[in-house]
Scaffold this active site. Structure first.
Site, short mmCIF file in Angstrom:
data_model
loop_
_atom_site.label_atom_id
_atom_site.label_comp_id
_atom_site.label_asym_id
_atom_site.label_seq_id
_atom_site.Cartn_x
_atom_site.Cartn_y
_atom_site.Cartn_z
N CYS A 46 -18.32 -59.38 27.54
CA CYS A 46 -17.45 -60.56 27.54
C CYS A 46 -18.21 -61.81 27.98
CB CYS A 46 -16.27 -60.28 28.48
SG CYS A 46 -15.26 -61.70 28.89
N CYS A 58 -16.68 -63.68 30.92
CA CYS A 58 -16.88 -62.90 32.15
C CYS A 58 -18.28 -63.14 32.71
CB CYS A 58 -16.71 -61.40 31.87
SG CYS A 58 -15.07 -60.91 31.30
#
Length: 144
Positions: free
Chosen positions: A69, A72
């Site tokens: 991600c 993230c």
């Protein structure tokens, strides 16, 4: 003298009793003798998650994330900075949803990054999306 707080060691996951007025004085674990607060998020698996969320008397802020991600990965250094800003008032932890899929399913994590705050073993707040360190700190303080 106030009642002691239960603080779970980020290294060995043993629970320590620390006088509330001494949490900022660099307390160490009675079992492994490592610092109970080091200003960095703690990586947790499912078993350690249960221990930290259920046994810590300070709020536990969980960053549910995944290595693939992009947001993230962008938020990771900001979450690290926020840990330095918020400890010992809160424990910041990270849960890799790829490795702890049961936790992601149990807490109905639909988008990442998602932060959830727990106190007394119960979820008390949730926020999705990447945030900067100051925004994370503000969110935590507003929900404690």
């Amino acid at each position: 003298m106030s009642d002691p707080l239960h603080i779970v060691c980020p290294n060995c996951s043993s629970t320590n009793r620390v006088p509330a007025e001494r949490t900022g004085a660099g307390p160490r674990c009675g079992k492994c003798h490592q610092a109970l607060f080091n200003g960095h998020p703690v990586e947790l698996d499912e078993a350690a998650f249960e221990r930290h969320v259920a046994s810590n008397d300070v709020p536990v802020v969980v960053d549910f994330w995944a290595p693939w991600c992009g947001p993230c990965r962008a938020m990771a250094p900001e979450f690290d900075k926020a840990a330095g800003m918020l400890e010992p008032a809160a424990r910041l932890v990270k849960v890799n949803t790829e490795l702890a899929q049961g936790l992601a399913q149990r807490f109905n994590i639909r988008s990442i990054p998602t932060m959830a705050m727990f106190r007394g073993g119960r979820e008390i707040a949730r926020q999705s999306g990447a945030m900067g360190a100051q925004a994370i700190a503000t969110w935590v303080k507003a929900n404690v």
